[in-house]
Scaffold this active site. Structure first.
Site, short mmCIF file in Angstrom:
data_model
loop_
_atom_site.label_atom_id
_atom_site.label_comp_id
_atom_site.label_asym_id
_atom_site.label_seq_id
_atom_site.Cartn_x
_atom_site.Cartn_y
_atom_site.Cartn_z
CE LYS A 142 10.99 -1.70 -12.72
NZ LYS A 142 10.82 -1.08 -11.40
CD GLU B 229 13.21 4.64 -4.02
OE1 GLU B 229 13.09 4.65 -2.79
OE2 GLU B 229 12.24 4.73 -4.81
CG ASP C 278 14.23 0.63 -12.81
OD1 ASP C 278 13.35 0.13 -12.08
OD2 ASP C 278 13.97 1.28 -13.86
CB VAL D 218 8.00 -1.58 -19.26
CG1 VAL D 218 8.80 -0.71 -20.23
CG2 VAL D 218 8.86 -2.74 -18.79
CE LYS E 259 11.11 0.40 -15.37
NZ LYS E 259 11.36 1.83 -15.10
N GLY F 241 11.79 13.61 -5.34
CA GLY F 241 11.11 12.33 -5.15
C GLY F 241 11.32 11.35 -6.29
CG PHE G 85 -2.15 0.84 1.12
CD1 PHE G 85 -3.04 0.70 0.06
CD2 PHE G 85 -2.42 1.80 2.09
CE1 PHE G 85 -4.17 1.50 -0.03
CE2 PHE G 85 -3.55 2.60 2.01
CZ PHE G 85 -4.43 2.45 0.94
CD GLU H 293 0.88 -2.35 -20.62
OE1 GLU H 293 2.11 -2.14 -20.68
OE2 GLU H 293 0.26 -2.97 -21.48
#
Lengths: 349, 349
Positions: free
Chosen positions: B128, B212, B223, B155, B227, B209, B11, B152
């Site tokens: 992912k 990280e 990352d 990516v 992908k 933001g 969440f 979906e």
């Protein structure tokens, strides 16, 4: 093995390429999808027609057109059937409407389509006339007939536009769009960027096969307006014919304007736009616009196209097709054909 | 009225935005689609969990997280249920897996998904990890369970990528792709273009933001590699994990290199690529590349993304999403949810 029998209304360059793809990929698709696609009728206005409920010999048909410009009397499938008759034949399941565009009325293509739907056929087309003029009527007819009517090739050749919104943006509302959608004018404007006059650029486009002998449909923005009307009617629930689109073509653009734009780091492009006015009415516009060189649309070269969709939930999503050839336009029909087969559960995928 | 009950595993910001969209659009979709979407479970690792077979009070859940950082003990739906238990609960039909990414193993997210599938649930995810590490296993499990598994959001946020190929390019083979798919590194490179050092640009991205506290996952290209692996596995029938992608991040890029590129009218971008090598094997690469300013990819600014697909039948088709916000990532889940409902014939559309 499932079998979907096809009737082709029209056999121009897109239709012939469609047949070549079916011929080349047919056995692969039989294995993959468990479905075959015999062509049981081809009708043309002046090159003769063919009919064979078991499937026409496609190689022979292509060879006759290439070598003789028409189907030969000796061809055992030769027939005097008309396009309207072929649209309703028992021996076909899907009608592929690819007759010549009539931009003033969308007919007789729209009549072929309604005849086919009433006879219980699914219909696919790359012809923008019927969708620009009779979209709501054809959708209603499709619903009543419980059949499918798809037309992916009408805008941006083989790039998904209508399927993109319908199949991949569920729940989204399209609030507006902007795009470069007419290849001929973009090709001409790009040639003028490189130093040609309008007349030289037009002649060049004609020699390359990108412009018709009578180029006014493209030059005056009619083709772009028809596509804009189609997008407005299908994606934004509008109800406009091409003549209701505010339209300026590129015949007024001269080398001076191109050079002045260039000095200001701008590029002139023929832009199609759909938007909501202050009263919430859907409006459409086609006009040459001087865009900053850094604008993505300014970089759309030659016969490439771009459509930018503004949505409520998915933000701003753009689709581009680069340098499409005749094969990519024909693929739009293939894509519609396979989509229908999938929707009626005839594909093993 | 059909009812699809949702369990949310995780969440975070995407999950909360997903709930806000469901709350805001729910009644519109009930009217339009004849289907409602009650949320019957929410589990988190450290903020508590909620469960209510009749539907959780979403406004209260959102308010508690916003004001107190966790679900409160007084909440009548408060529960000690674990994510693994929630994934298999009788009171849900679709599991929404949005727990924190583990880029080294894809777990426990992959376990939540397999548990859910085995319990007969459909699954949607924006995570992912599972798709990068266990795609083939999860597809096989999905097939056996006769359920759906869509992702979906993995990516390009809300822009269709997997649905684009599956739903709108039928019969097409993807021969390769090239794209800008990691927002953080693109944001940093764009800031460096404007004159910041790498360190300033990174700090700026963190303040906005977009990066990280530990940015190595993005900076070192992990990352982007994840992908790339996902695209290769799903679109090109490959079988690569992120560590098998040839990977160079942007930590070695300094202001001098950016300036040198600029002097040569070039822009440095982190490019993801999938391609077939001479032996027909699918390969993947992530690396900073100096592109000519006129290249469309050079114009992808900030957090926007672009994916260019090279196909056999539809030519070169690109999709772009501009400046996605959290809402567009959440929409990817909505899009998967509505796609599943449509595929199992629960939507009146």
């Amino acid at each position: 093995m499932n079998k979907i029998r096809l009737a082709l209304i029209g056999f121009g360059s897109v239709g012939r390429e469609f047949c070549r793809i079916i011929r080349e990929r047919g056995s692969e698709w039989e294995d993959k999808f468990g479905c075959s696609f015999p062509i049981t009728a081809i009708t043309t206005a002046s090159r003769g027609s063919l009919i064979n409920p078991e499937g026409i010999d496609i190689s022979r048909a292509l060879e006759e057109i290439t070598s003789h410009g028409r189907f030969r009397e000796e061809n055992p499938d030769r027939s005097d059937i008309t396009s309207m008759e072929a649209a309703a034949l028992d021996s076909n399941d899907v009608v592929v409407e690819i007759s010549t565009l009539n931009i003033e009325s969308g007919r007789p293509a729209a009549d072929h389509i309604s005849t086919a739907l009433k006879a219980g056929k699914h219909v696919i087309t790359a012809n923008k006339g019927p969708v620009a003029f009779y979209y709501r009527e054809l959708v209603e007819l499709t619903r009543k007939a419980d059949r499918r009517f798809l037309f992916e090739g009408v805008v941006m050749d083989g790039a998904p536009v209508f399927n993109l919104v319908r199949e991949t943006l569920p729940g989204c509302t399209i609030k507006g769009f902007r795009g470069i959608l007419n290849s001929t004018t973009n090709f001409i404007l790009c040639s003028m960027e490189k130093g040609m006059t309008f007349e030289e650029a037009l002649r060049n486009a004609q020699e390359m096969g990108w412009a018709e002998a009578d180029p006014s449909m493209d030059i005056e923005g009619w083709d772009a307006a028809a596509k804009t009307a189609v997008l407005i009617n299908v994606l934004m629930d509008g109800n406009l014919t091409p003549s209701r689109i505010t339209r300026t073509g590129i015949s007024g653009i001269n080398s001076d304007q191109i050079r002045t734009a260039k000095r200001n780091n701008k590029v002139i492009k023929l832009i199609c736009e759909g938007y909501l006015n202050k009263n919430g009415e859907v409006m459409g516009m086609v006009a040459p616009v001087a865009l900053p060189e850094s604008d993505r649309m300014a970089g759309i070269e030659g016969t490439s196209s771009l459509l930018e969709l503004t949505t409520d939930l998915a933000g701003k999503v753009s689709i581009i097709i680069d340098d499409p050839k005749i094969g990519e336009t024909a693929y739009a029909l293939i894509s519609d054909l396979l989509t229908i087969c999938r929707q009626i559960n005839l594909l093993n995928d």
